[in-house]
Motif scaffolding. Structure first.
Motif, PDB file in Angstrom:
ATOM      1  N   LEU A  90       0.810  -1.213   0.000  1.00 48.42           N
ATOM      2  CA  LEU A  90       0.000   0.000   0.000  1.00 48.42           C
ATOM      3  C   LEU A  90       0.846   1.266   0.000  1.00 48.42           C
ATOM      4  O   LEU A  90       0.486   2.264  -0.639  1.00 48.42           O
ATOM      5  CB  LEU A  90      -0.924  -0.007   1.228  1.00 48.42           C
ATOM      6  N   THR A  91       1.982   1.248   0.714  1.00 46.04           N
ATOM      7  CA  THR A  91       2.775   2.473   0.892  1.00 46.04           C
ATOM      8  C   THR A  91       4.076   2.491   0.103  1.00 46.04           C
ATOM      9  O   THR A  91       4.648   3.574  -0.114  1.00 46.04           O
ATOM     10  CB  THR A  91       3.122   2.675   2.378  1.00 46.04           C
ATOM     11  N   GLY A  92       4.583   1.311  -0.288  1.00 50.29           N
ATOM     12  CA  GLY A  92       5.878   1.255  -0.956  1.00 50.29           C
ATOM     13  C   GLY A  92       7.043   1.169   0.010  1.00 50.29           C
ATOM     14  O   GLY A  92       8.195   1.052  -0.411  1.00 50.29           O
ATOM     15  N   HIS A  93       6.766   1.221   1.312  1.00 49.94           N
ATOM     16  CA  HIS A  93       7.814   1.114   2.338  1.00 49.94           C
ATOM     17  C   HIS A  93       7.597  -0.143   3.167  1.00 49.94           C
ATOM     18  O   HIS A  93       6.465  -0.570   3.378  1.00 49.94           O
ATOM     19  CB  HIS A  93       7.789   2.323   3.287  1.00 49.94           C
ATOM     20  N   GLU A  94       8.704  -0.727   3.649  1.00 54.47           N
ATOM     21  CA  GLU A  94       8.593  -1.842   4.578  1.00 54.47           C
ATOM     22  C   GLU A  94       8.206  -1.319   5.958  1.00 54.47           C
ATOM     23  O   GLU A  94       8.459  -0.161   6.291  1.00 54.47           O
ATOM     24  CB  GLU A  94       9.912  -2.614   4.643  1.00 54.47           C
ATOM     25  N   THR A  95       7.612  -2.172   6.760  1.00 52.68           N
ATOM     26  CA  THR A  95       7.088  -1.749   8.062  1.00 52.68           C
ATOM     27  C   THR A  95       8.125  -1.046   8.945  1.00 52.68           C
ATOM     28  O   THR A  95       7.813  -0.023   9.566  1.00 52.68           O
ATOM     29  CB  THR A  95       6.493  -2.952   8.818  1.00 52.68           C
ATOM     30  N   PRO A  96       9.386  -1.526   9.043  1.00 55.24           N
ATOM     31  CA  PRO A  96      10.355  -0.850   9.921  1.00 55.24           C
ATOM     32  C   PRO A  96      10.567   0.624   9.592  1.00 55.24           C
ATOM     33  O   PRO A  96      10.974   1.403  10.460  1.00 55.24           O
ATOM     34  CB  PRO A  96      11.641  -1.662   9.707  1.00 55.24           C
ATOM     35  N   TYR A  97      10.308   1.017   8.355  1.00 58.49           N
ATOM     36  CA  TYR A  97      10.452   2.419   7.960  1.00 58.49           C
ATOM     37  C   TYR A  97       9.606   3.329   8.838  1.00 58.49           C
ATOM     38  O   TYR A  97       9.960   4.495   9.073  1.00 58.49           O
ATOM     39  CB  TYR A  97      10.055   2.564   6.492  1.00 58.49           C
ATOM     40  N   TYR A  98       8.497   2.799   9.365  1.00 62.36           N
ATOM     41  CA  TYR A  98       7.557   3.620  10.123  1.00 62.36           C
ATOM     42  C   TYR A  98       7.734   3.522  11.643  1.00 62.36           C
ATOM     43  O   TYR A  98       6.933   4.077  12.389  1.00 62.36           O
ATOM     44  CB  TYR A  98       6.118   3.243   9.756  1.00 62.36           C
TER      45      TYR A  98
END
Length: 305
Positions: A90-98
């Motif tokens: 959905l976002t293009g980022h992996e979860t750890p990015y957040y």
């Protein structure tokens, strides 16, 4: 304060939009924001949406999502393979990015919903499996927005970034509209409860009885699926009490729930089995309840949502 920004750039010659178009944008963003906030974040108290004045452009909005500090992403988004795939899809980022950008995941998720076509969103949504179809409401709300701007005589494109790059042309708006309602039949829920019989059907014609929860007094109608009990009840083996005395059963209640566009729509009740009828002990109550349901009714644990 955690913040994230979302730009909405409507490509057109005029520097205005109609009130209906503005209302559609605001309502869609508000609904999707509140729904995804529940699905993605924990420890949040409220979400505040702020619209900044129009910037230079055909018609450009900047919406800021403001969350109190202390919010964090829900653990399932990192601890499960489905959750990690959902965030990246959905976002293009992996979860750890957040991990240190918890507030930003909301804005990025909303942007993902608004930018991606229905086929892509449904693919992301359907991969969640037992985690639930958590994008149903967002998909439907996004469709409402695109239906509104597709009717516009002035709007030629829409984008969701400050530079107006990768704008979606009007000819592609149709790919962002989900036709019809999204209906889901959830796995049934089972409970063993004490119920008061408020109204019975004393004929062989099938119909719904009226029951009342012994503890809360909530009333509901339900069809009895225990054919052995019904046969004996109609033959007079289990007579109802006379006068104002309550007839009480201990029964296995099945609750079927339908979800429409991400909202709980209807609940239907069924009396699956009757264990006790007043003083009559009809069946042994199962000790290992969940194992019993899995064996006899192919029961599966309900999803997260």
């Amino acid at each position: 304060m955690n913040e994230s920004e979302l730009y909405i750039y409507l490509g057109q010659d005029e520097h205005y939009i109609t009130l209906d178009e503005m209302n559609s944008i605001v309502n869609t963003i508000n609904t999707i924001s509140n729904d995804l906030c529940v699905k993605l974040l924990s420890n949040y108290q409220d979400i505040s949406l702020v619209i900044y004045p129009c910037e230079q452009g055909s018609f450009k909005l900047k919406i800021k999502h403001m969350l109190l500090t202390g919010v964090c992403i829900l653990t399932w988004l990192n601890e499960s393979e489905a959750g990690r795939a959902f965030v990246e899809g959905l976002t293009g980022h992996e979860t750890p990015y957040y991990y240190k950008r918890a507030g930003q995941i909301l804005g990025d998720a909303i942007k993902g919903v608004l930018e991606k076509d229905i086929f892509t969103l449904e693919k992301i949504n359907n991969k969640l499996g037992n985690c639930g179809y958590i994008l149903d409401k967002s998909i439907k709300e996004k469709s409402v927005l695109y239906e509104a701007i597709n009717k516009s005589k002035t709007i030629k494109s829409i984008s969701f970034n400050n530079e107006n790059s990768n704008a979606i042309p009007k000819k592609d708006f149709i790919n962002h509209i989900k036709k019809g309602d999204i209906i889901r039949q959830l796995e049934p829920n089972y409970e063993i409860l004490d119920l008061i019989i408020s109204k019975s059907i004393n004929t062989k014609q099938q119909g719904k009885w009226t029951f009342e929860l012994l503890e809360t007094k909530k009333k509901f109608n339900a069809k009895i699926l225990d054919n052995v009990f019904m046969s004996k009840f109609l033959d007079g083996f289990y007579p109802l009490k006379e006068g104002n005395q309550d007839d009480i059963i201990k029964a296995l209640l099945r609750i079927d729930t339908k979800i429409k566009n991400g909202n709980k729509e209807t609940e239907e009740y069924f009396i699956q089995e009757i264990f006790n009828f007043n003083e009559n002990k009809i069946k042994v109550i199962p000790q290992e309840f969940e194992k019993y349901l899995q064996t006899k009714y192919d029961y599966k644990m309900p999803s997260l949502f």
